[in-house]
Design an enzyme around this catalytic site. Structure first.
Site, PDB file in Angstrom:
ATOM      1  N   TYR A   1      -6.112   1.957  -5.816  1.00 16.34           N
ATOM      2  CA  TYR A   1      -5.421   2.674  -4.730  1.00 16.34           C
ATOM      3  C   TYR A   1      -6.152   2.464  -3.392  1.00 16.34           C
ATOM      4  O   TYR A   1      -5.552   2.522  -2.327  1.00 16.34           O
ATOM      5  CB  TYR A   1      -5.284   4.160  -5.074  1.00 16.34           C
ATOM      6  CG  TYR A   1      -4.122   4.817  -4.366  1.00 16.34           C
ATOM      7  CD1 TYR A   1      -2.825   4.341  -4.529  1.00 16.34           C
ATOM      8  CD2 TYR A   1      -4.322   5.912  -3.529  1.00 16.34           C
ATOM      9  CE1 TYR A   1      -1.756   4.936  -3.871  1.00 16.34           C
ATOM     10  CE2 TYR A   1      -3.266   6.516  -2.872  1.00 16.34           C
ATOM     11  CZ  TYR A   1      -1.988   6.020  -3.044  1.00 16.34           C
ATOM     12  OH  TYR A   1      -0.932   6.613  -2.386  1.00 16.34           O
TER      13      TYR A   1
ATOM     14  N   LYS B   1      -4.452   8.760   2.459  1.00 17.12           N
ATOM     15  CA  LYS B   1      -3.808   9.995   1.975  1.00 17.12           C
ATOM     16  C   LYS B   1      -4.708  11.210   2.214  1.00 17.12           C
ATOM     17  O   LYS B   1      -4.213  12.316   2.454  1.00 17.12           O
ATOM     18  CB  LYS B   1      -3.444   9.871   0.493  1.00 17.12           C
ATOM     19  CG  LYS B   1      -2.344   8.849   0.200  1.00 17.12           C
ATOM     20  CD  LYS B   1      -1.050   9.129   0.946  1.00 17.12           C
ATOM     21  CE  LYS B   1       0.104   8.282   0.431  1.00 17.12           C
ATOM     22  NZ  LYS B   1       1.272   8.345   1.316  1.00 17.12           N
TER      23      LYS B   1
ATOM     24  N   ARG C   1       8.266   4.256  -9.927  1.00 22.22           N
ATOM     25  CA  ARG C   1       8.516   2.865  -9.501  1.00 22.22           C
ATOM     26  C   ARG C   1       9.322   2.806  -8.202  1.00 22.22           C
ATOM     27  O   ARG C   1      10.463   3.278  -8.157  1.00 22.22           O
ATOM     28  CB  ARG C   1       9.303   2.116 -10.577  1.00 22.22           C
ATOM     29  CG  ARG C   1       8.452   1.583 -11.687  1.00 22.22           C
ATOM     30  CD  ARG C   1       9.242   0.649 -12.589  1.00 22.22           C
ATOM     31  NE  ARG C   1       8.606   0.548 -13.884  1.00 22.22           N
ATOM     32  CZ  ARG C   1       7.531  -0.201 -14.120  1.00 22.22           C
ATOM     33  NH1 ARG C   1       6.992  -0.907 -13.144  1.00 22.22           N
ATOM     34  NH2 ARG C   1       6.998  -0.226 -15.321  1.00 22.22           N
ATOM     35  N   THR C   2       8.716   2.206  -7.172  1.00 26.70           N
ATOM     36  CA  THR C   2       9.396   1.984  -5.889  1.00 26.70           C
ATOM     37  C   THR C   2       8.891   0.659  -5.317  1.00 26.70           C
ATOM     38  O   THR C   2       7.978   0.051  -5.880  1.00 26.70           O
ATOM     39  CB  THR C   2       9.057   3.096  -4.863  1.00 26.70           C
ATOM     40  OG1 THR C   2       7.656   3.037  -4.582  1.00 26.70           O
ATOM     41  CG2 THR C   2       9.420   4.486  -5.345  1.00 26.70           C
ATOM     42  N   LEU C   3       9.432   0.285  -4.158  1.00 26.36           N
ATOM     43  CA  LEU C   3       8.984  -0.930  -3.477  1.00 26.36           C
ATOM     44  C   LEU C   3       7.482  -0.847  -3.173  1.00 26.36           C
ATOM     45  O   LEU C   3       6.720  -1.778  -3.433  1.00 26.36           O
ATOM     46  CB  LEU C   3       9.772  -1.069  -2.166  1.00 26.36           C
ATOM     47  CG  LEU C   3       9.819  -2.408  -1.469  1.00 26.36           C
ATOM     48  CD1 LEU C   3      10.483  -3.444  -2.365  1.00 26.36           C
ATOM     49  CD2 LEU C   3      10.609  -2.267  -0.166  1.00 26.36           C
TER      50      LEU C   3
HETATM   51  P1  NAD Z   1       9.112   2.872  -0.319  1.00 21.37           P
HETATM   52  O1  NAD Z   1       8.606   1.469  -0.134  1.00 21.37           O
HETATM   53  O2  NAD Z   1      10.509   3.023  -0.752  1.00 21.37           O
HETATM   54  O3  NAD Z   1       8.881   3.707   1.018  1.00 21.37           O
HETATM   55  C1  NAD Z   1       7.890   3.398   1.983  1.00 21.37           C
HETATM   56  C2  NAD Z   1       8.590   3.395   3.320  1.00 21.37           C
HETATM   57  O4  NAD Z   1       7.634   3.209   4.384  1.00 21.37           O
HETATM   58  C3  NAD Z   1       9.624   2.271   3.449  1.00 21.37           C
HETATM   59  O5  NAD Z   1      10.870   2.807   3.804  1.00 21.37           O
HETATM   60  C4  NAD Z   1       9.089   1.424   4.589  1.00 21.37           C
HETATM   61  O6  NAD Z   1      10.102   0.820   5.363  1.00 21.37           O
HETATM   62  C5  NAD Z   1       8.332   2.487   5.393  1.00 21.37           C
HETATM   63  N1  NAD Z   1       7.427   1.893   6.361  1.00 21.37           N
HETATM   64  C6  NAD Z   1       6.371   1.058   6.140  1.00 21.37           C
HETATM   65  N2  NAD Z   1       5.833   0.706   7.310  1.00 21.37           N
HETATM   66  C7  NAD Z   1       6.527   1.341   8.291  1.00 21.37           C
HETATM   67  C8  NAD Z   1       6.459   1.388   9.710  1.00 21.37           C
HETATM   68  N3  NAD Z   1       5.536   0.687  10.388  1.00 21.37           N
HETATM   69  N4  NAD Z   1       7.348   2.137  10.390  1.00 21.37           N
HETATM   70  C9  NAD Z   1       8.309   2.843   9.724  1.00 21.37           C
HETATM   71  N5  NAD Z   1       8.429   2.850   8.381  1.00 21.37           N
HETATM   72  C10 NAD Z   1       7.554   2.103   7.680  1.00 21.37           C
HETATM   73  O7  NAD Z   1       8.105   3.525  -1.377  1.00 21.37           O
HETATM   74  P2  NAD Z   1       7.899   5.055  -1.826  1.00 21.37           P
HETATM   75  O8  NAD Z   1       7.091   4.976  -3.054  1.00 21.37           O
HETATM   76  O9  NAD Z   1       9.183   5.767  -1.799  1.00 21.37           O
HETATM   77  O10 NAD Z   1       6.928   5.614  -0.705  1.00 21.37           O
HETATM   78  C11 NAD Z   1       7.244   6.760   0.092  1.00 21.37           C
HETATM   79  C12 NAD Z   1       6.026   7.656   0.196  1.00 21.37           C
HETATM   80  O11 NAD Z   1       5.761   8.221  -1.077  1.00 21.37           O
HETATM   81  C13 NAD Z   1       4.751   6.938   0.636  1.00 21.37           C
HETATM   82  O12 NAD Z   1       4.025   7.772   1.515  1.00 21.37           O
HETATM   83  C14 NAD Z   1       4.017   6.783  -0.680  1.00 21.37           C
HETATM   84  O13 NAD Z   1       2.619   6.656  -0.506  1.00 21.37           O
HETATM   85  C15 NAD Z   1       4.376   8.098  -1.323  1.00 21.37           C
HETATM   86  N6  NAD Z   1       4.119   8.191  -2.778  1.00 21.37           N
HETATM   87  C16 NAD Z   1       4.680   7.298  -3.625  1.00 21.37           C
HETATM   88  C17 NAD Z   1       4.404   7.400  -4.992  1.00 21.37           C
HETATM   89  C18 NAD Z   1       4.979   6.426  -5.972  1.00 21.37           C
HETATM   90  O14 NAD Z   1       4.492   6.341  -7.096  1.00 21.37           O
HETATM   91  N7  NAD Z   1       5.989   5.667  -5.618  1.00 21.37           N
HETATM   92  C19 NAD Z   1       3.585   8.434  -5.470  1.00 21.37           C
HETATM   93  C20 NAD Z   1       3.054   9.350  -4.565  1.00 21.37           C
HETATM   94  C21 NAD Z   1       3.333   9.219  -3.217  1.00 21.37           C
END
Ligand code: NAD
Length: 259
Positions: A158, A165, A196-198
């Site tokens: 991470y 974070k 699971r996400t991008l």
């Molecule tokens: P995601 O890739 O769908 O979302 C991340 C978003 O950040 C995308 O829409 C991307 O376009 C945006 N982004 C990146 N750079 C940017 C910029 N310069 N300006 C504007 N937007 C920008 O993935 P996700 O997993 O849905 O992530 C969303 C949040 O959830 C993040 O903060 C991530 O750390 C957090 N999170 C995710 C998980 C997980 O397991 N997926 C767990 C805990 C927390």
């Protein structure tokens, strides 16, 4: 009596990239409960198309470009939302980014440039959204950010995102104290278990994290997109009017385990 929790409420959802995004899981719950939503997309045609495909069918009238590294774009996004929707009742910040090198190399090798970029996009952006969004938010509005337990514990792979974070959660507490006094605005963080996400696809060893959680978590499983969405709804709705400055874990209980 209506059971819709967000009737008459309007808000801005930052961070939808596709239908796997946690921002989209939250947006769907908000929409199903009657909220009107504004969305941002990264300023390029591919991302605009993807967000429009999701947002237009749910009636969104505000779909605007916004890279959070540019304060002018943040300001403009809020202006456009305000003009169409009026004062906002909530803001969702679901944004994170770190360069691939910073996620795949050992943490001690993180370059200054990668560290600062990750911090800017993943942590400072919450401050920027609050700074430029404040004048457009209603009294008693709710702001929600997305975080992960890698802020307080070392999670292999991470790396710099854990440090981001930690800064994000601390920023959330300071913002909560200040905006609460200023305008009764609540600011909270939702700490999701792995989904699971991008973005999560970019974490080295993410598949191992997904396999590991059910072996330790009290619920012996991972959480779903829908569970993250419903917890987001709770923190953004009047069900949680007494909650601010909180990191709310939605991780099947994993974070309480000490062995
Ligand atoms: P995601 O890739 O769908 O979302 C991340 C978003 O950040 C995308 O829409 C991307 O376009 C945006 N982004 C990146 N750079 C940017 C910029 N310069 N300006 C504007 N937007 C920008 O993935 P996700 O997993 O849905 O992530 C969303 C949040 O959830 C993040 O903060 C991530 O750390 C957090 N999170 C995710 C998980 C997980 O397991 N997926 C767990 C805990 C927390």
């Amino acid at each position: 009596m209506s059971t819709k929790l967000m009737s008459g409420k309007k808000g801005f959802v930052f961070g939808v990239a596709n239908d796997h995004s946690l921002a989209w899981s939250i947006a769907q719950e908000l929409h199903n409960h009657g909220a009107q939503l504004a969305f941002n997309h990264l300023p390029n045609p591919k991302m605009e198309r993807r967000v429009r495909q999701l947002a237009e069918p749910i009636g969104s009238k505000v779909i605007v470009p916004c890279d959070v590294q540019d304060d002018e774009q943040v300001r403009s996004a809020f202006h456009q939302a305000r003009e169409t929707l009026g004062e906002l009742d909530f803001v969702v910040h679901s944004i994170a980014y770190a360069n691939r090198d910073a996620l795949y190399n050992p943490f001690y090798r993180t370059s200054r440039a990668d560290f600062l970029q990750a911090m800017d996009i993943s942590a400072y952006s919450l401050v920027s959204l609050c700074q430029h969004g404040l004048a457009h938010m209603a009294e008693g509005a709710s702001v929600l950010t997305l975080t992960y337990m890698g802020s307080v514990k070392m999670v292999p792979g991470y790396n710099v995102m854990g440090v981001c974070k930690a800064a994000l959660e601390s920023s959330m507490r300071y913002l909560s104290a200040e905006l609460g006094r200023e305008k009764k605005i609540r600011v909270n963080a939702l700490s999701a278990g792995p989904v699971r996400t991008l973005s999560s696809a970019g974490i080295d060893g993410f598949a191992k994290i997904l396999e590991h959680y059910p072996t330790k978590a009290p619920l012996a499983r991972n959480v779903t997109h829908e569970e993250v969405g419903r917890s987001g709804l709770y923190l953004l709705s009047d069900l949680s009017t007494g909650v601010s400055g909180e990191v709310h874990y939605v991780d099947a209980g994993y974070n309480i385990i000490g062995w």
